[in-house]
Every structure is written in C-alpha cells, then in structure tokens.
Design an enzyme around this catalytic site. Structure first.
Site, PDB file in Angstrom:
ATOM      1  N   SER A  82       9.639  -1.787  -4.828  1.00 56.97           N
ATOM      2  CA  SER A  82       8.389  -2.424  -4.361  1.00 56.97           C
ATOM      3  C   SER A  82       8.687  -3.034  -2.861  1.00 56.97           C
ATOM      4  O   SER A  82       9.629  -3.972  -2.997  1.00 56.97           O
ATOM      5  CB  SER A  82       7.554  -3.377  -5.093  1.00 56.97           C
ATOM      6  OG  SER A  82       6.919  -4.316  -4.389  1.00 56.97           O
ATOM      7  N   GLY A  83       8.101  -2.867  -1.836  1.00 55.04           N
ATOM      8  CA  GLY A  83       8.176  -3.500  -0.698  1.00 55.04           C
ATOM      9  C   GLY A  83       7.886  -4.916  -0.702  1.00 55.04           C
ATOM     10  O   GLY A  83       8.667  -5.717  -0.003  1.00 55.04           O
ATOM     11  N   LEU A  84       6.815  -5.210  -1.268  1.00 54.12           N
ATOM     12  CA  LEU A  84       6.382  -6.541  -1.321  1.00 54.12           C
ATOM     13  C   LEU A  84       7.588  -7.278  -2.120  1.00 54.12           C
ATOM     14  O   LEU A  84       7.891  -8.311  -1.756  1.00 54.12           O
ATOM     15  CB  LEU A  84       5.077  -6.456  -2.212  1.00 54.12           C
ATOM     16  CG  LEU A  84       4.624  -7.962  -2.747  1.00 54.12           C
ATOM     17  CD1 LEU A  84       4.262  -9.006  -1.455  1.00 54.12           C
ATOM     18  CD2 LEU A  84       3.440  -7.994  -3.483  1.00 54.12           C
TER      19      LEU A  84
ATOM     20  N   ASP B 213       6.973   1.830   2.810  1.00 49.85           N
ATOM     21  CA  ASP B 213       5.999   1.585   3.757  1.00 49.85           C
ATOM     22  C   ASP B 213       5.558   2.646   4.557  1.00 49.85           C
ATOM     23  O   ASP B 213       5.174   3.743   4.015  1.00 49.85           O
ATOM     24  CB  ASP B 213       6.615   0.446   4.595  1.00 49.85           C
ATOM     25  CG  ASP B 213       6.935  -0.727   3.632  1.00 49.85           C
ATOM     26  OD1 ASP B 213       6.288  -1.086   2.668  1.00 49.85           O
ATOM     27  OD2 ASP B 213       7.584  -1.967   4.205  1.00 49.85           O
TER      28      ASP B 213
ATOM     29  N   ARG C  27       0.451   7.835   0.551  1.00 49.32           N
ATOM     30  CA  ARG C  27      -0.235   6.904   0.012  1.00 49.32           C
ATOM     31  C   ARG C  27      -1.407   6.681   0.879  1.00 49.32           C
ATOM     32  O   ARG C  27      -1.438   6.530   2.241  1.00 49.32           O
ATOM     33  CB  ARG C  27       0.408   5.636  -0.258  1.00 49.32           C
ATOM     34  CG  ARG C  27      -0.174   4.060  -0.245  1.00 49.32           C
ATOM     35  CD  ARG C  27       0.411   3.162  -0.684  1.00 49.32           C
ATOM     36  NE  ARG C  27       0.120   1.886  -0.123  1.00 49.32           N
ATOM     37  CZ  ARG C  27       0.763   0.647  -0.575  1.00 49.32           C
ATOM     38  NH1 ARG C  27       1.938   0.914  -1.114  1.00 49.32           N
ATOM     39  NH2 ARG C  27       0.130  -0.452  -0.200  1.00 49.32           N
TER      40      ARG C  27
ATOM     41  N   HIS D 270      -4.821   4.046  -3.130  1.00 51.13           N
ATOM     42  CA  HIS D 270      -4.701   2.683  -3.425  1.00 51.13           C
ATOM     43  C   HIS D 270      -6.121   2.108  -3.109  1.00 51.13           C
ATOM     44  O   HIS D 270      -7.073   2.724  -2.398  1.00 51.13           O
ATOM     45  CB  HIS D 270      -3.891   2.132  -2.311  1.00 51.13           C
ATOM     46  CG  HIS D 270      -3.271   0.803  -2.703  1.00 51.13           C
ATOM     47  ND1 HIS D 270      -3.128   0.228  -3.949  1.00 51.13           N
ATOM     48  CD2 HIS D 270      -2.333  -0.075  -2.046  1.00 51.13           C
ATOM     49  CE1 HIS D 270      -2.674  -0.891  -4.197  1.00 51.13           C
ATOM     50  NE2 HIS D 270      -2.168  -0.954  -2.999  1.00 51.13           N
TER      51      HIS D 270
ATOM     52  N   LYS E 209       3.790  -2.676   9.054  1.00 49.13           N
ATOM     53  CA  LYS E 209       2.641  -2.551   8.199  1.00 49.13           C
ATOM     54  C   LYS E 209       2.461  -4.148   7.820  1.00 49.13           C
ATOM     55  O   LYS E 209       3.258  -4.952   7.860  1.00 49.13           O
ATOM     56  CB  LYS E 209       2.749  -1.754   6.974  1.00 49.13           C
ATOM     57  CG  LYS E 209       4.167  -1.743   6.280  1.00 49.13           C
ATOM     58  CD  LYS E 209       4.325  -2.904   5.351  1.00 49.13           C
ATOM     59  CE  LYS E 209       3.296  -3.207   4.293  1.00 49.13           C
ATOM     60  NZ  LYS E 209       3.494  -2.291   2.934  1.00 49.13           N
TER      61      LYS E 209
ATOM     62  N   ASP F 195       6.093  -9.198   3.666  1.00 45.67           N
ATOM     63  CA  ASP F 195       5.757  -7.855   3.538  1.00 45.67           C
ATOM     64  C   ASP F 195       5.273  -7.290   4.675  1.00 45.67           C
ATOM     65  O   ASP F 195       4.371  -6.444   4.740  1.00 45.67           O
ATOM     66  CB  ASP F 195       5.064  -7.410   2.168  1.00 45.67           C
ATOM     67  CG  ASP F 195       5.133  -5.876   1.949  1.00 45.67           C
ATOM     68  OD1 ASP F 195       5.698  -5.460   2.528  1.00 45.67           O
ATOM     69  OD2 ASP F 195       3.930  -5.646   1.215  1.00 45.67           O
TER      70      ASP F 195
ATOM     71  N   GLU G 102       2.899   5.362   3.401  1.00 50.43           N
ATOM     72  CA  GLU G 102       1.465   4.882   3.558  1.00 50.43           C
ATOM     73  C   GLU G 102       0.913   5.101   4.816  1.00 50.43           C
ATOM     74  O   GLU G 102       1.911   4.878   5.752  1.00 50.43           O
ATOM     75  CB  GLU G 102       1.383   3.340   3.250  1.00 50.43           C
ATOM     76  CG  GLU G 102       1.942   2.610   3.662  1.00 50.43           C
ATOM     77  CD  GLU G 102       2.189   1.073   2.991  1.00 50.43           C
ATOM     78  OE1 GLU G 102       2.712   0.880   2.202  1.00 50.43           O
ATOM     79  OE2 GLU G 102       1.611   0.105   3.588  1.00 50.43           O
TER      80      GLU G 102
ATOM     81  N   ASN H 237       0.862  -5.920   4.083  1.00 43.38           N
ATOM     82  CA  ASN H 237       0.584  -5.733   2.715  1.00 43.38           C
ATOM     83  C   ASN H 237      -0.928  -5.385   2.634  1.00 43.38           C
ATOM     84  O   ASN H 237      -1.869  -6.250   3.224  1.00 43.38           O
ATOM     85  CB  ASN H 237       0.971  -6.964   1.808  1.00 43.38           C
ATOM     86  CG  ASN H 237       0.716  -6.581   0.234  1.00 43.38           C
ATOM     87  OD1 ASN H 237      -0.361  -6.642  -0.197  1.00 43.38           O
ATOM     88  ND2 ASN H 237       1.836  -6.102  -0.322  1.00 43.38           N
ATOM     89  N   SER H 238      -1.198  -4.473   1.768  1.00 43.60           N
ATOM     90  CA  SER H 238      -2.675  -4.053   1.622  1.00 43.60           C
ATOM     91  C   SER H 238      -3.588  -5.152   1.185  1.00 43.60           C
ATOM     92  O   SER H 238      -4.720  -4.801   1.329  1.00 43.60           O
ATOM     93  CB  SER H 238      -2.814  -2.794   0.771  1.00 43.60           C
ATOM     94  OG  SER H 238      -1.913  -1.864   1.089  1.00 43.60           O
TER      95      SER H 238
ATOM     96  N   ASP I  88       8.983   2.236  -2.238  1.00 46.04           N
ATOM     97  CA  ASP I  88       8.083   1.847  -1.478  1.00 46.04           C
ATOM     98  C   ASP I  88       8.561   2.063  -0.046  1.00 46.04           C
ATOM     99  O   ASP I  88       9.050   0.970   0.321  1.00 46.04           O
ATOM    100  CB  ASP I  88       7.275   0.501  -1.999  1.00 46.04           C
ATOM    101  CG  ASP I  88       6.292   0.169  -0.978  1.00 46.04           C
ATOM    102  OD1 ASP I  88       5.819   0.850   0.015  1.00 46.04           O
ATOM    103  OD2 ASP I  88       5.848  -1.131  -0.945  1.00 46.04           O
TER     104      ASP I  88
HETATM  105  C1  SPV Z   1       4.423  -2.821  -3.055  1.00 44.08           C
HETATM  106  O1  SPV Z   1       4.499  -3.006  -4.361  1.00 44.08           O
HETATM  107  O2  SPV Z   1       5.113  -3.403  -2.166  1.00 44.08           O
HETATM  108  C2  SPV Z   1       3.161  -2.036  -2.630  1.00 44.08           C
HETATM  109  C3  SPV Z   1       1.944  -1.960  -3.578  1.00 44.08           C
HETATM  110  O3  SPV Z   1       3.095  -1.509  -1.510  1.00 44.08           O
HETATM  111  S1  SPV Z   1       0.834  -3.295  -3.103  1.00 44.08           S
HETATM  112  O4  SPV Z   1       1.477  -4.264  -3.069  1.00 44.08           O
HETATM  113  O5  SPV Z   1       0.164  -3.255  -4.370  1.00 44.08           O
HETATM  114  O6  SPV Z   1       0.094  -2.610  -1.914  1.00 44.08           O
HETATM  115 MG    MG Z   2       4.479  -2.014  -0.526  1.00 45.39          MG
END
Ligand code: SPV
Ligand code: MG
Length: 545
Positions: free
Chosen positions: A53-55, A94, A166, A197, A127, A65, A121, A129-130, A92
């Site tokens: 996971s990027g986050l 990004d 994504r 997502h 980027k 992130d 994505e 975070n979504s 992930d």
């Molecule tokens: C991550 O885990 O970094 C993701 C998923 O990209 S989310 O944080 O849910 O967008």
């Molecule tokens: Mg991410």
C-alpha cells in the site's frame, strides 16, 4: 519460515501465483503490508498475497501519501518485503511515478525484486490519496494512461507479471459512464485487471459498475470505506480480488499510540510486558533460528563452545633457564610461551582456558586463564596432569602442551575438524625433535593428505624407522563424543599402578584399541622447546607469525 532462495523449495513463480489469484474462480483476498515485518505477518496469517500500500508505506515513513517518498525509497522497502516472504506482492504503484517511461522502468525494477505485479491509478503525478478531497483531483488523460499501460506491458520480461489499472472516476465524481469508458479503454490497452475504487460507504457505485462490466476482465475491490458491506456481496457481484488495504498500518498505530502513552504516563514497564509480544516472538519472526542453523553449518567451530586445556606442570630440563620458572614461561620474542599460546587461543575465539600448573606454580597465574594444580608434578607425567583437568574435557576441547608454539592456521584446521579425537602430526620426519612422540598411521603422508585426516595406529618412542610417519606436536582436540571416550580412557588407565608415569602416548594407544583417532598432517610451522637452540628457532618462527 523460509527466508532465502537457496532454502526455498522450487515452487511456482510469484508472478504466476498473483496471476492465478486475479483469475481465480473464488473470491481471493490480499492484505496490506508496509515493511518486511508486516509482510511476514501477512504471510504467516495465511494470506496468498500482499498489497504494498502506498498509503501505508508512506505513513510508516512518516510522510504523506503524495509521492513524498521517492520511488526508489519505495523500492527499498519492497526489497525487504520481498526478501521476507514467498507470497506475491502487488505494489500500489500510484501513477507509475511519472509518464510511460517512468512507469516502464518501474516494471523492470519491480521484476528484478521479484515483485509480482503493480497497480497504477489514472491520476496525475504527484497523486493525492483518494480519500482526501477526491473531487478536486484531476484524472489522467485516457489516451495518455493507455499508453502507459501499453509501455508497462511491453516492457515486462515475465509474461505473468500483472498490471492492474485503477479507475478513479468515481473518486473524482465523474460517475458510472466515465468509469466504464476508462475501464474498457484500459482493457483494450492490455491491462490484466481493473481496480474499481469508490469512497462511498455503500456499494452502490461498485454494484452499478459490476452490472455493466459483465466480467470483461477481473475486478479488484478495496472496501476500506464500504467496510460494512458483507464480504459475500463482493463475490455475488463477480469481483475477483479484495484488498484489505491499510489495516496493518492502522492497527500498528492503535497499538503504538496506546503503549507509548501508557509508558509515558506510568514511567514503568510493569503493566506493559503482558500486553506486548515477547522479544522471543520478535526473534522468531525475524528467523533467528535459521541463522543459528546456518552458523552451525558455515562458521568454524570457534568461539563460545570451545575450551582449551594447557598442560604446563613440568619444569623442563634446561638447566639454569628453568631453575626458577617452568618451561612454559620461557620467553620467545620477549613473551612467555604460555601467553603466546593463550593469545593464539583467544584469536580464534577460545576464551575458556585452563592451565595445569605444577613447578613454580605461583608464577603461572593470569586473569586470562584458570588454573589447576598438579602438586605431584615432579613425580608425574602429562597424563596425570590431564586427568586432573578431566572435568574441563567437554564439548570441543583443545588440549596442548605448554611448551609448544605453532602457527595459527594449524589451530584453525584443528577446530574445523569434526572427528571425535584429532591429533596434529608433523609429517616432516627429517626434522623430528622429540624422541617419544613418534606416530604411526594407516596412511603415510603424501602431498594430497596435507591437512586431511588419516587414522592413528600407534605412538611411541620405539617405532622402527619405516613405521614413523610423523611426530605428535602436542596439540589435539576432542568433540563431545571424543571427550567421553578420552575420559573413559583416563578412568581405565588411572586404575593402573604406573599411571603417574604414563604419557599421552599411553592414552592414545589405549583409546585406539577401541576407537579411531584421526591424525591431521602438517609440515613444520610449529616447535616444541627442549633446548636453547629450540628457543632461538622459536624466536624466528614467532617473528614470522
Ligand atoms: C493505498 O492503500 O495506498 C491505496 C488504497 O491506494 S486507498 O488508500 O484506499 O486509496
Ligand atoms: Mg495508494
């Protein structure tokens, strides 16, 4: 747990495993990890794959992130995660850290680290975070993003490497038709799966997409925000893979905040110990056992489990030189023989050293060894001294005469030999100095036997010339098994009336009747000190150490 490829079973490639997961008929699950430790925990729990996971990776580094951690820093983290595990990791990635060129280089770097796949994505670098202001986030141009997918797929070396695309259309508030348009474009560009997502707490967006999508390509879901939706619903909708995207990171934060706060407030560990794992559990996860096994296999048996017994009770017959001091304290190069020997032992990690002293015993003392007294030194020989030290003959014990010096490699060779009992024999018959320690073996020395072992047959001062294959140098070693054999031999011989006059030859000859003794040949590089001339020669040998 298995850590290194050398020990790994030959098994399915991780890329293939990930490909099978996304194509599975079952609903499959992968779990977030953000470093080597959490990756191991995910594998141990039974998950078939890891979400890098990027986050979580950025959060664990203490940054946002927003691509604040460079992509090479992310790769470094993945290196640890990959080394620590054998299940596939889906990174992930990004936006691919730039344009098509950056993204395809990423694929190459991931493959070289055995990362099984990457998810990119359709947003712009850097980027966000979504779940942070999603509507305000610009989406990538569809054509540009498709080019990126193509470049990635074209550059992968392993056919099974997985590229997941994504779609952020719902996140950015563009709705179903944009989501579908993008998913279809990415499919045509060659992606292996679509991650759709949504940040809604219900599943309406996903449900709408799934119905229209009709299983054109595998679909990956991240139910972080719609966590209340029962898992069977995802299967019912036809999803293939679910990512539990950040729950190791978040649970770690919960635990760390609680523990840290409590220690801060209580200034004590008394209530903490029971609520955290033991350090032993940490060692287990780190694979400490594997290192122990490897050390046994690859390290010489130096160090902790080796001890030495030095037999130094006799006065020696060197007239005025040994009038007041025993032979072991004669100096070579300005240092007593005994300290030279103790140093040699120390150099190979032997710290547990016992010296059997007798003549002028008060002069034989040091913090570097313990002492055993042979007060009958003037009427006994070395076997009597050895018998006094029998409790020190244990697992891997080196036994030496106190009046010899030898080059260090001889000791190393001896330590690496795992025969029960190994004696060092100088095969240089011409230069034999001692008249009682002639050794006969099953195989006379030849060049190819240098430093390998043959079997002892006899030791005596009365061997016929052709029986003499060398001279025992006064240095030998026993393993645990050998120690028991030697102790039994000492017990047998100590029953005899003439035990006080017995020599090492008597012991070896007695043992060899019922148990093989290994002989390790050397040529030169050692001396025993019997004459003043020996002392001068020893000076030369020692200088060249
Ligand atoms: C991550 O885990 O970094 C993701 C998923 O990209 S989310 O944080 O849910 O967008
Ligand atoms: Mg991410």
């Amino acid at each position: 747990m298995i850590f290194f490829t050398t020990e790994r079973e030959i098994e399915m490639k991780r890329t293939t495993k990930l490909r099978n997961l996304i194509n599975s008929n079952e609903l499959e699950f992968i779990m977030e990890a953000h470093n080597g430790l959490s990756a191991k925990i995910v594998e141990e729990a039974g998950f078939k794959g890891i979400w890098g996971s990027g986050l979580s990776i950025s959060a664990s580094m203490g940054v946002r992130d927003n691509n604040e951690a460079s992509w090479t820093q992310v790769l470094d983290t993945l290196d640890f995660m990959s080394e620590a595990t054998s299940i596939p990791i889906l990174l992930d990635g990004d936006t691919g850290y730039g344009n098509f060129n950056n993204a395809r280089r990423l694929v190459k770097k991931l493959e070289s680290r055995q990362i099984a796949g990457v998810c990119i994505e359709d947003k712009l670098f850097p980027k966000t975070n979504s779940f942070i202001g999603g509507e305000a986030q610009p989406l990538a141009d569809i054509e540009e993003f498709c080019g990126k997918i193509k470049a990635m797929k074209d550059s992968q070396m392993d056919d099974d490497f997985v590229v997941v695309s994504r779609v952020e259309a719902f996140i950015a508030g563009w709705g179903l038709s944009e989501a579908l348009r993008r998913a279809e474009a990415y499919r045509l560009a060659g992606t292996d799966a679509i991650l759709m997502h949504s940040k809604r707490s219900d599943i309406t967006e996903i449900e709408a997409f799934m119905k229209e999508w009709g299983g054109r390509l595998p679909v990956v879901l991240v139910p972080t925000k719609y966590y209340t939706v029962p898992t069977p619903k995802f299967k019912e909708l036809g999803a293939n893979l679910v990512i539990w995207a950040n729950h190791n990171l978040r649970s770690a934060v919960t635990a760390m905040q609680k523990t840290t706060k409590q220690i801060f407030e209580e200034e004590s560990l008394i209530n903490i110990e029971k609520q955290v794992v033991s350090v032993d559990e940490v060692f287990r996860i780190q694979g400490a056992d594997e290192l122990k096994r490897a050390e046994k296999r690859y390290l010489p048996s130096t160090g902790k489990n080796v001890n030495a017994v030095i037999l130094a009770a006799s006065r020696g017959e060197m007239e005025e030189l040994t009038e007041e001091i025993p032979k072991t304290l004669l100096e070579v190069g300005g240092r007593p023989l005994l300290s030279i020997q103790v140093d040699e032992f120390n150099k190979v990690g032997i710290k547990d050293i016992s010296v059997v002293r007798g003549f002028a015993k008060d002069r034989v003392a040091s913090a570097n060894f313990s002492v055993i007294d042979n007060d009958l030194f003037s009427e006994t020989k070395e076997l009597y001294s050895l018998n006094l030290a029998r409790d020190k003959i244990k697992e891997n014990t080196v036994i030496s005469y106190g009046d010899i010096i030898f080059k260090n490699y001889i000791l190393n060779d001896l330590l690496n030999d795992m025969s029960d009992i190994t004696v060092i024999v100088d095969a240089d018959v011409e230069s034999i100095t001692n008249d009682r320690d002639f050794v006969s073996t099953t195989t006379p020395y030849s060049k190819k036997l240098y430093s390998s072992t043959v079997q002892f047959t006899k030791m005596s001062g009365d061997l016929k010339d052709k029986e003499i294959h060398g001279e025992f140098i006064g240095l030998w070693k026993v393993t645990k098994n050998g120690a028991n054999i030697v102790k039994k031999g000492l017990a047998d011989l100590s029953e005899r009336e003439d035990f006080k006059q017995m020599t090492m030859a008597d012991l070896f000859n007695h043992i060899s009747l019922s148990h093989p003794i290994a002989v390790k040949y050397i040529k030169g590089s050692w001396l025993d000190i019997d004459t003043i001339k020996d002392l001068q020669k020893a000076g030369d040998l020692f200088d060249k150490h």
